[in-house]
Design an enzyme around this catalytic site. Structure first.
Site, PDB file in Angstrom:
ATOM      1  N   ASP A  40     -20.375  58.472  37.468  1.00 19.49           N
ATOM      2  CA  ASP A  40     -19.836  59.178  38.644  1.00 19.49           C
ATOM      3  C   ASP A  40     -19.215  58.268  39.710  1.00 19.49           C
ATOM      4  OD1 ASP A  40     -20.846  61.389  37.383  1.00 19.49           O
ATOM      5  OD2 ASP A  40     -22.391  61.833  38.863  1.00 19.49           O
ATOM      6  N   GLU A  90     -14.656  67.366  42.250  1.00 18.77           N
ATOM      7  CA  GLU A  90     -14.956  66.073  42.864  1.00 18.77           C
ATOM      8  C   GLU A  90     -14.079  64.972  42.275  1.00 18.77           C
ATOM      9  OE1 GLU A  90     -19.405  65.791  44.445  1.00 18.77           O
ATOM     10  OE2 GLU A  90     -19.341  66.484  42.360  1.00 18.77           O
ATOM     11  N   HIS A 136     -18.645  59.227  43.893  1.00 17.66           N
ATOM     12  CA  HIS A 136     -19.287  58.536  45.016  1.00 17.66           C
ATOM     13  C   HIS A 136     -18.243  57.842  45.886  1.00 17.66           C
ATOM     14  CE1 HIS A 136     -23.529  58.181  43.039  1.00 17.66           C
ATOM     15  NE2 HIS A 136     -22.810  59.064  42.380  1.00 17.66           N
ATOM     16  N   GLU A 161     -18.726  66.859  34.643  1.00 14.37           N
ATOM     17  CA  GLU A 161     -19.194  68.126  35.170  1.00 14.37           C
ATOM     18  C   GLU A 161     -18.259  68.618  36.272  1.00 14.37           C
ATOM     19  OE1 GLU A 161     -23.609  69.568  35.992  1.00 14.37           O
ATOM     20  OE2 GLU A 161     -22.934  68.193  37.557  1.00 14.37           O
TER      21      GLU A 161
END
Length: 695
Positions: free
Chosen positions: A450, A530, A454, A526
Site C-alpha cells: 500500500d 485511494e 500511504h 482493494e
C-alpha cells in the site's frame, strides 16, 4: 516454419549474450522531459534502515540486478518470493516455475456469487531430460525485466523463457544442445507434425489443442500418454501456443516467426498518451490486447477481432503492430470542485461546519500514528484548507496550515516520535521504523504494501501546504520529491534509489498493492479510489511546485487508474466482462486480483456492501467527480448498497449518501446533516462541500 525461425536464432543468441552485459537501469526508459523548474530538487536521503522482515532477493535476481532498485508489486512478484513457485498471470497464460521446469496453464474461470477464480492446471510443463546431479535443486533466476516482460533463466536446463505479457505464444530459447520433455497434467489424445518437423500439433483430452513451432527440425516421440520427448538434443527457439479455435490456426502459423523478447512503455510528449514498444525479431508482431487496451488504442494497428482468448479481464483480442499508442481522455486536475459551489446559502452551511471542524482539528492532536492513518488525517485537514479557500473563508487557513506543518514536518525531518520514514537498500525503497521490524506494522508498509495509498495522502497534504505557503514548500521540496519518488519514479538519474513506478502496472493499466508477499492468486488491489488519489496527489504536487512534468505523469496515471477502475472494479451486468452469476449479485468488487475477483474485503465480508462502496470511494475530493462520472451506474450502485446501511456505521453511510447526492441532492443532503460520525479521513465539511457542488 524452420525457414522463418531459423534465420533469427543466431541473431537472437547474439542479442541474449550481450544484453546480459547491459545494466538493467540503462535498459529501462528514462523520462524524456525534464522538469521545467530550474531549481530541480537534490536527491534527499532518508536515514538508512536494515529491515529484519524483508525477504532476501539474492536467491532469484542476477548479481547485476541486485545493485539496482527492485520491483515490489510487479506482475512477476511471486517468481522472486519464497520458493518462487507460485503462479503469475501473463495474459493469456498462467505461468508457474518448479525446480528446473516451467508449467503453463490456459486457466478456466470458476464463477460464483462472491468470486471469480482462474484455477491453475499444468496443461503443459517444459523441462530438460538430462540427468544433472543438481537438476532438481536448481531453480530459475531473473536475468532481466521491464514494463511488459521478464526473462527467466533455468541454468541447469539450458532454458531461457521470454515471458512477454499479452503474447499468445510462450517463447523459449534452448541455449545449448539439450534433450527436452513436454508433459501434461491431462492425457495426449493425438500428436502429429508437419513434413518439415518444425510444427507439431498436440491435442489433449480436455479439448485443448496446442501448437509447437521450432526454429529447426525437431523430433518428438510420444513416449507415454502424458508426455512427449525429443529423440535428440535441440538448440534454438521453440514457441508454444494454445489454438483458440481451428479457424485461427492460420493466424498462429503466419505470425509464429516474429517474437518479442522484451517490452517497454514510453510516456509520450503528447498529453495522456502511452506507447508500447517491443524488442523483437523481424516481421509483424502479434500480441493480445485486453478490453481497456482496445478502448484506448490510437495508432495504425490491425485488430483481429475474431482472434480471441478468454481471460479474467475480458476477451483478449489479437493486435498486429510493432508498437501501440494508447490515449486516455484528458483528466481535469484541479484544487477545487469541478462543479463550483455557486449558491451563497450553501456557502453559509459549509462555513458553519468548517468552523466547527477546524476548531476540533486544532484542539485534537493526531493519535493514530501508523503511516496510513496519520497520512489520511493530514489529508482530511488539507481538504478543510482547500474548501475554506473555495468558499472564501480564508481566515481559518493559517490555523489549518500550522496544524499541518506541526503534523508533517516530523515525518520529513526524522524527528517523529515512535515511527518515521527510512530507506532500505535490499529492494530499494522506503519503509517505516516500525515496519522495518514488524511486517504487520503500518498496515504492511515495511513489506511494501500500500505504498501509493500511504504516501499519496502525505503528498496531498504537502501539496496543499506548498500551495498555501510556497516558502515552506521550497524548504521541504527535496523530502517531498523523495517521498513521491518511492512510487512515482520513472528511473531518472535523480531518483535512481527507487524502482520504476512501484505500484502502477503498465500492461494492466492500474496499480497493485500487495508488496513483497506471496499470494496464490497473484497481485491484488482493494481500494481503487485511494490509488486514484495517489496519482492525483502527485499531479497536484506538480501544480504546487510548477513542475509540469510531474503534473503530466500524475494526471496520466490517475486517468488510466480511473479507466481501469471503471472497467474492472465497477461491475455492469450484461457487458460480458463478468459472468452473470457474479455480476447479478455485485455492483462493485471488493478486491481485484490478477487471477481472481473477490466480493470480500480484507476487513469485511461480501455482505458488507456499505464497506465495499466506501473503500472504492474514499477519499472524497474533486477527482471523485471523474471516478464516478457514470451517474446511471452510481444510481444502481447506491440502490444495491442501501439495504446494507441499516445498522451500518455512520462513517460508511457518508460515502453512500455522497454518491446519492449526484442524482438525489436534497434527500442525500438531509441524510448527511443527520450523520453522527464520519470516516477518519472525511468530515461534515467535506460532505457538504461535495453535495453543494453537485449543481
Amino acid at each position: 516454419m524452420a525457414s522463418k525461425l531459423n534465420t533469427v536464432t543466431l541473431i537472437l543468441f547474439t542479442i541474449i549474450t550481450f544484453s546480459s552485459l547491459i545494466p538493467q537501469t540503462q535498459a529501462r526508459l528514462l523520462l524524456s522531459r525534464p522538469a521545467p523548474n530550474p531549481e530541480t530538487p537534490t536527491r534527499f536521503a532518508f536515514p538508512e534502515s536494515q529491515s529484519t522482515v524483508l525477504p532476501d532477493p539474492s536467491q532469484f535476481f542476477t548479481s547485476d540486478l541486485l545493485s539496482t532498485p527492485l520491483p515490489t508489486n510487479s506482475f512477476f512478484q511471486n517468481f522472486v518470493l519464497g520458493n518462487g513457485d507460485n503462479p503469475e498471470y501473463f495474459h493469456p497464460y498462467q505461468i508457474k516455475s518448479s525446480g528446473s521446469s516451467l508449467s503453463l496453464s490456459y486457466p478456466n474461470r470458476i464463477p460464483t456469487t462472491t468470486s471469480i477464480l482462474q484455477n491453475f492446471t499444468a496443461d503443459l510443463t517444459i523441462s530438460a531430460t538430462q540427468d544433472y546431479a543438481d537438476y532438481q535443486q536448481q531453480g530459475h533466476g531473473v536475468s532481466s525485466f521491464n514494463d511488459l516482460s521478464v526473462t527467466l533463466d533455468f541454468p541447469s536446463s539450458n532454458l531461457r523463457f521470454f515471458l512477454v505479457r499479452g503474447s499468445p505464444y510462450l517463447t523459449f530459447f534452448v541455449n545449448n544442445p539439450t534433450a527436452l520433455s513436454i508433459s501434461t497434467g491431462h492425457a495426449i489424445s493425438s500428436f502429429s507434425s508437419n513434413a518439415a518437423r518444425d510444427k507439431y500439433t498436440l491435442k489433449l483430452n480436455n479439448d485443448q489443442t496446442w501448437l509447437l513451432y521450432s526454429s529447426s527440425a525437431i523430433d518428438f516421440t510420444n513416449s507415454d500418454p502424458s508426455s512427449i520427448s525429443t529423440s535428440d538434443q535441440f538448440y534454438g527457439i521453440i514457441r508454444i501456443a494454445l489454438l483458440p479455435g481451428s479457424e485461427n490456426e492460420s493466424v498462429l502459423d503466419h505470425f509464429c516467426a516474429c517474437y518479442p523478447m522484451s517490452g517497454e512503455a514510453v510516456f509520450k510528449e503528447e498529453p495522456f498518451s502511452l506507447e508500447y514498444r517491443w524488442k523483437k525479431t523481424n516481421g509483424d508482431l502479434l500480441m493480445l490486447a485486453h478490453p481497456l487496451h482496445i478502448k484506448l488504442l490510437q495508432n495504425n494497428v490491425t485488430v483481429l477481432e475474431k482472434f480471441k482468448y478468454g481471460s479474467i479481464d475480458g476477451d483478449l483480442v489479437g493486435v498486429v503492430g510493432n508498437s501501440w499508442v494508447l490515449k486516455t481522455p484528458a483528466l481535469p486536475v484541479t484544487w477545487h470542485s469541478i462543479k463550483v459551489v455557486k449558491d451563497k446559502a450553501s456557502h453559509t452551511e459549509i462555513i458553519s461546519a468548517l468552523s466547527r471542524d477546524v476548531e476540533a482539528l486544532i484542539s485534537t492532536p493526531i493519535s493514530n500514528t501508523d503511516s496510513y492513518s496519520y497520512g489520511k488525517l493530514t489529508a482530511k485537514a488539507a481538504r478543510l484548507a482547500l474548501i475554506a479557500e473555495e468558499v472564501d473563508f480564508v481566515h481559518v487557513i493559517p490555523a489549518i496550515t500550522k496544524f499541518l506543518k506541526d503534523a508533517i514536518e516530523p515525518w520529513l525531518d526524522g524527528t517523529f516520535n515512535g515511527d518515521g520514514f527510512l530507506y532500505e537498500g535490499s529492494w530499494g525503497g522506503l519503509v517505516t521504523q516500525n515496519g522495518a521490524l514488524d511486517k504487520g506494522a503500518d498496515y504492511g508498509f515495511g513489506v511494501y504494501n500500500d505504498h501509493h495509498y500511504h504516501i499519496g495522502y502525505f503528498l496531498y497534504s504537502i501539496s496543499v501546504l506548498t500551495k498555501m505557503d510556497p516558502a515552506w514548500g521550497m524548504k521541504y521540496r527535496d523530502q517531498a520529491y523523495a517521498l513521491a519518488a518511492d512510487f512515482m519514479n520513472l528511473n531518472s538519474t535523480l531518483d535512481a534509489k527507487y524502482t520504476r513506478l512501484r505500484n502502477f502496472d503498465l500492461y494492466s493499466l492500474h496499480s497493485w498493492a500487495g508488496g513483497v508477499t506471496e499470494f496464490g492468486d497473484g497481485r491484488n488491489q482493494e481500494s481503487s479510489s485511494e490509488a486514484v488519489n495517489a496519482y492525483y496527489s502527485a499531479a497536484l504536487m506538480g501544480l504546487a511546485y510548477k513542475d509540469d512534468n510531474l503534473t503530466a505523469i500524475g494526471s496520466l496515471l490517475a486517468a488510466l487508474e480511473i479507466q481501469a477502475t471503471q472497467t474492472w472494479w465497477h461491475v455492469h451486468q450484461g457487458d460480458n466482462m463478468y459472468e452473470d452469476v457474479f455480476a447479478s449479485e455485485n455492483k462493485i468488487t471488493g478486491i481485484v486480483w490478477s487471477n481472481k475477483r473477490d466480493a470480500g474485503l480484507w476487513f469485511a465480508a461480501p455482505e458488507s456492501r456499505e464497506c465495499r462502496l466506501g473503500i472504492q470511494v474514499l477519499p472524497i475530493s474533486p477527482i471523485t467527480e471523474a471516478l464516478f462520472s457514470n451517474v446511471s451506474y452510481v444510481r444502481e450502485l447506491v440502490s444495491w448498497t442501501m439495504p446494507a446501511l441499516e445498522g451500518a456505521s455512520e462513517a460508511w453511510k457518508g460515502f453512500a449518501y455522497a454518491l446519492e447526492g449526484m442524482y438525489n441532492k436534497e434527500e442525500a443532503l438531509e441524510k448527511i446533516r443527520n450523520l453522527k460520525g464520519f470516516d477518519d479521513g472525511n468530515s461534515l465539511t467535506n460532505l457538504l462541500w461535495w453535495i453543494h457542488s453537485r449543481g
